[in-house]
Design an enzyme around this catalytic site. Structure first.
Site, short mmCIF file in Angstrom:
data_model
loop_
_atom_site.label_atom_id
_atom_site.label_comp_id
_atom_site.label_asym_id
_atom_site.label_seq_id
_atom_site.Cartn_x
_atom_site.Cartn_y
_atom_site.Cartn_z
N ARG A 54 0.79 -1.23 0.57
CA ARG A 54 -0.33 -0.41 0.25
C ARG A 54 0.63 1.34 -0.35
NH1 ARG A 54 -2.67 -4.25 2.51
NH2 ARG A 54 -1.74 -3.21 5.04
N GLU A 114 5.16 -11.10 15.15
CA GLU A 114 4.99 -11.34 16.95
C GLU A 114 4.81 -12.87 16.65
OE1 GLU A 114 1.35 -11.27 19.22
OE2 GLU A 114 0.92 -10.91 16.95
#
Ligand code: AMP
Length: 176
Positions: free
Chosen positions: A64, A101
């Site tokens: 993006r 994560e």
């Protein structure tokens, strides 16, 4: 057409709960892009510290970030340079990994993407933990670029993204 404010842009950002996985509040920027006034206004705000010709390249992060960086590059009369996910760029690359994560991610830049000493503006759509932008900044240091600013449409300020980008001027238009 009047110039939109960051608040106008904020109103158009759609929050999508639990995408792409449970617990994530995904910030969907497609309504901003689909609105000519908001899209142009977001580029004006992202580039407002620079005059055309004062930046050699605008660097966008896959995927993006490309949308905003390419439009900003045209406005600033600068080149556009992609930082891509590993394995996507065809020529010789430098790679940089960063922690997620769970696991790691790797991004890459062409070794000749910018000339050493080039003045670059780095743009992505969103600053979360800062891992992606910090890795992109590290790649830019590696090619010898001078990072003038790192800009985001959106910053999630409840995450420590800015801590990863110390030493760089950071701007974000919409802060959550
Ligand atoms: P980070 O490396 O944690 O700062 O994550 C930033 C990258 O992940 C950006 O390229 C974003 O496009 C994407 N991202 C992370 N969190 C979100 C979110 N809540 N909504 C939309 N995109 C996100």
């Amino acid at each position: 057409m009047s110039q939109p404010t960051a608040a106008d842009i904020a109103r158009a950002i759609r929050n999508v709960p639990d995408f792409p996985k449970p617990g994530i509040q995904f910030k969907d920027i497609t309504p901003v892009l689909a609105d000519a006034r908001l899209f142009a206004g977001s580029i004006d705000l992202l580039t407002e510290n620079f005059k055309p010709g004062s930046v050699d390249a605008v660097v966008g992060i896959d995927a993006r970030g490309f949308i905003f960086a390419a439009a900003a590059a045209l406005k600033l009369n600068a080149g556009f340079v992609p930082v891509r996910k590993k394995g996507k760029l065809p020529y010789q690359t430098y790679e940089q990994s960063y922690d997620l994560e769970y696991g790691t991610n790797t991004i890459a830049i062409h070794t000749d993407a910018v000339k050493p000493g080039s003045r670059v503006l780095l743009i992505d759509d969103l600053l979360a933990t800062g891992g992606t932008a910090a890795a992109a900044a590290a790649l830019l240091e590696r090619v010898g670029a001078k990072v003038l600013e790192i800009n985001f449409l959106i910053e999630l300020s409840f995450l420590p993204g800015r801590d990863q980008l110390k030493g760089y001027p950071i701007r974000s238009l919409v802060v959550y």
